[in-house]
Design an enzyme around this catalytic site. Structure first.
Site, PDB file in Angstrom:
ATOM      1  N   CYS A 122       0.857  -1.167   0.000  1.00  0.00           N
ATOM      2  CA  CYS A 122       0.000   0.000   0.000  1.00  0.00           C
ATOM      3  C   CYS A 122       0.903   1.230   0.000  1.00  0.00           C
ATOM      4  CB  CYS A 122      -0.928   0.035   1.204  1.00  0.00           C
ATOM      5  SG  CYS A 122      -2.294   1.189   0.883  1.00  0.00           S
ATOM      6  N   CYS A 124      -0.101   4.097   1.871  1.00  0.00           N
ATOM      7  CA  CYS A 124      -0.462   5.002   2.978  1.00  0.00           C
ATOM      8  C   CYS A 124       0.646   5.198   3.993  1.00  0.00           C
ATOM      9  CB  CYS A 124      -1.731   4.513   3.667  1.00  0.00           C
ATOM     10  SG  CYS A 124      -1.687   2.799   4.181  1.00  0.00           S
ATOM     11  N   LYS A 199     -12.528  -5.120   1.868  1.00  0.00           N
ATOM     12  CA  LYS A 199     -11.948  -4.408   3.006  1.00  0.00           C
ATOM     13  C   LYS A 199     -12.824  -3.199   3.294  1.00  0.00           C
ATOM     14  CE  LYS A 199      -7.811  -1.983   4.393  1.00  0.00           C
ATOM     15  NZ  LYS A 199      -6.380  -1.867   4.117  1.00  0.00           N
ATOM     16  N   ARG A 209      -3.052   2.093  12.806  1.00  0.00           N
ATOM     17  CA  ARG A 209      -2.570   3.384  12.301  1.00  0.00           C
ATOM     18  C   ARG A 209      -1.575   4.007  13.281  1.00  0.00           C
ATOM     19  NH1 ARG A 209      -8.444   5.279   9.770  1.00  0.00           N
ATOM     20  NH2 ARG A 209      -8.441   3.713   8.109  1.00  0.00           N
ATOM     21  N   LYS A 252     -11.761  -8.232   5.413  1.00  0.00           N
ATOM     22  CA  LYS A 252     -11.162  -7.467   6.508  1.00  0.00           C
ATOM     23  C   LYS A 252     -12.034  -6.277   6.862  1.00  0.00           C
ATOM     24  CE  LYS A 252      -7.205  -4.556   7.195  1.00  0.00           C
ATOM     25  NZ  LYS A 252      -5.931  -4.130   6.637  1.00  0.00           N
ATOM     26  N   SER A 279      -6.563  -4.742  14.022  1.00  0.00           N
ATOM     27  CA  SER A 279      -6.031  -4.207  15.281  1.00  0.00           C
ATOM     28  C   SER A 279      -7.124  -3.843  16.278  1.00  0.00           C
ATOM     29  CB  SER A 279      -5.168  -2.983  14.969  1.00  0.00           C
ATOM     30  OG  SER A 279      -5.956  -2.006  14.275  1.00  0.00           O
ATOM     31  N   TYR A 318      -2.989 -10.936  15.247  1.00  0.00           N
ATOM     32  CA  TYR A 318      -1.983 -10.465  16.210  1.00  0.00           C
ATOM     33  C   TYR A 318      -1.883 -11.443  17.389  1.00  0.00           C
ATOM     34  CZ  TYR A 318      -2.488  -6.203  13.510  1.00  0.00           C
ATOM     35  OH  TYR A 318      -2.540  -5.298  12.478  1.00  0.00           O
TER      36      TYR A 318
HETATM   37  N1  LIG Z   1      -3.594  -0.035   3.770  1.00  0.00           N
HETATM   38  C1  LIG Z   1      -4.509   0.262   4.809  1.00  0.00           C
HETATM   39  C2  LIG Z   1      -4.118  -0.318   6.134  1.00  0.00           C
HETATM   40  C3  LIG Z   1      -5.334  -0.934   6.792  1.00  0.00           C
HETATM   41  C4  LIG Z   1      -6.039  -0.008   7.765  1.00  0.00           C
HETATM   42  C5  LIG Z   1      -6.206   1.419   7.335  1.00  0.00           C
HETATM   43  O1  LIG Z   1      -7.175   1.709   6.653  1.00  0.00           O
HETATM   44  O2  LIG Z   1      -5.357   2.197   7.701  1.00  0.00           O
HETATM   45  C6  LIG Z   1      -5.044  -2.236   7.503  1.00  0.00           C
HETATM   46  C7  LIG Z   1      -3.708  -2.847   7.124  1.00  0.00           C
HETATM   47  N2  LIG Z   1      -3.802  -3.529   5.881  1.00  0.00           N
HETATM   48  C8  LIG Z   1      -5.166  -2.115   9.020  1.00  0.00           C
HETATM   49  C9  LIG Z   1      -4.990  -3.478   9.674  1.00  0.00           C
HETATM   50  C10 LIG Z   1      -5.301  -3.472  11.161  1.00  0.00           C
HETATM   51  O3  LIG Z   1      -6.021  -2.563  11.627  1.00  0.00           O
HETATM   52  O4  LIG Z   1      -4.826  -4.366  11.851  1.00  0.00           O
HETATM   53 ZN   LIG Z   2      -3.183   1.861   2.733  1.00  0.00          ZN
END
Ligand SMILES: NCC[C@H](CC(=O)O)[C@@H](CN)CCC(=O)O
Ligand SMILES: [Zn+2]
Length: 329
Positions: A122, A124, A199, A209, A252, A279, A318
């Site tokens: 990703c 981000c 997702k 985050r 997810k 998370s 986790y």
């Molecule tokens: N690429 C986006 C990351 C995304 C959450 C977000 O929207 O920030 C997930 C990671 N793939 C978060 C996973 C998590 O919360 O454990």
């Molecule tokens: Zn992302």
């Protein structure tokens, strides 16, 4: 009553009860998320993600050794660039050959050849604005530029040695773009493409985050992650990604989206379905156990059983280190 009303005989014994489950959780079903920073000596606990760390390259081997010894089979890597000036509008650092993810892939491949390495793909974590793509002037995602950039990053991770690339961006058409570039590079036969197909946007990603430093600097992800009510959209995204060449379909979050997991298994009966216990789910279970609502292990196990019952055979969790202690195989 008549004989068909008598069910207790099928589950009065623990072994008979285990036979009632279509799928049993095993260590090989688990993928453990790792947060890799660009400071080699980092080993930083993430307060909002109990027991989880941000790890520098220098810490990875000693961190993984005991887990591999206990039967860890797979990890998924998230880069956490901490050095100032790393992030920009194009996520240039995402495929930096000296960046944390590519260095970690190479190191883990060399030291633990038996470990199956997934690389989350990703932008981000590498964009100055924290969105999962490259933006237009109006702040919306430029899908074409984002897909081109994300597919380049996926190829870079695969060439560095990732067994699996998992794009978590939710841009339209990124699965096809990644598959085509893997084919062009002649590595599609040895790279699994795991799509975060369904997702959802929502409130369950906060601790991640914090750990990844990837919160959007403005707005939200509601125009590219799916709306929580969008069951039809999820079915369409899953069908699309299978047609574009996904080898694994992921849903997810997991616990609040069990119907989507069962839809994924229904639509993708010929593919493995993964689920990511995110998370917020993980932190919520810890918070509930701390508040005395339930026993931590019992709830972790029950949440995994629900994800399996819905049809997943791969869980990103986790709780993986704990499950390595709790499971016999
Ligand atoms: N690429 C986006 C990351 C995304 C959450 C977000 O929207 O920030 C997930 C990671 N793939 C978060 C996973 C998590 O919360 O454990
Ligand atoms: Zn992302």
């Amino acid at each position: 009553g008549d004989i068909s009303s008598q069910l207790h005989g099928g589950y009065f014994h623990p072994l008979a009860r285990s036979w009632q489950a279509e799928r049993q959780l095993t260590k090989s079903m688990l993928i453990y998320p790792l947060f890799i920073t660009d400071n080699d000596d980092d080993m930083i606990l993430v307060p909002s993600l109990p027991g989880q760390h941000q790890l520098g390259i220098g810490r990875i081997i000693s961190f993984l050794e005991p887990l591999v010894h206990k039967g860890l089979r797979s990890v998924i890597l998230f880069g956490v660039p901490m050095k100032p000036g790393t992030k920009d509008a194009l996520a240039s650092a995402a495929d930096d050959p000296e960046g944390p993810v590519i260095r970690a892939i190479r190191l883990i491949r060399r030291r633990f050849p038996q470990l199956y390495i997934c690389a989350d793909v990703c932008l981000c974590e590498y964009t100055s604005h924290g969105h999962c793509g490259i933006l237009r002037d109006d702040g919306s995602l430029n899908n074409e530029l984002s897909v081109d950039r994300i597919s380049d990053v996926a190829v870079a991770y695969a060439k560095a040695g990732a067994h699996c690339v998992a794009p978590s961006d939710m841009n339209d058409g990124r699965i096809r773009a990644i598959k085509l570039k893997l084919i062009e590079e002649g590595i599609s036969h040895k790279t699994t493409l795991m799509s975060y197909s369904a997702k959802f946007s929502g409130c369950l990603y906060g601790p991640f985050r914090d750990a990844a430093g990837s919160a959007p600097s403005f707005g939200d992800r509601k125009c590219y992650q799916l709306p929580p009510g969008g069951r039809g959209l999820a079915r369409r995204a899953i069908t699309r990604d299978m047609a574009e060449g996904a080898d694994i379909i992921m849903v997810k979050p997991a616990g609040q989206y069990l119907d989507i997991i069962s839809d994924a298994k229904d639509l993708g009966k010929d593919l493995p379905v993964a689920a990511y216990q995110v998370s917020g789910e993980y932190a919520m279970i810890h918070a509930g156990a701390k508040a005395g609502v339930f026993d931590l292990k019992e709830m972790a196990v029950e949440s995994a059983e629900a994800i399996l019952r819905a049809g997943a055979t791969i869980i990103v969790s986790y709780f993986t280190p704990e499950f390595l202690d709790w499971l016999d195989n």
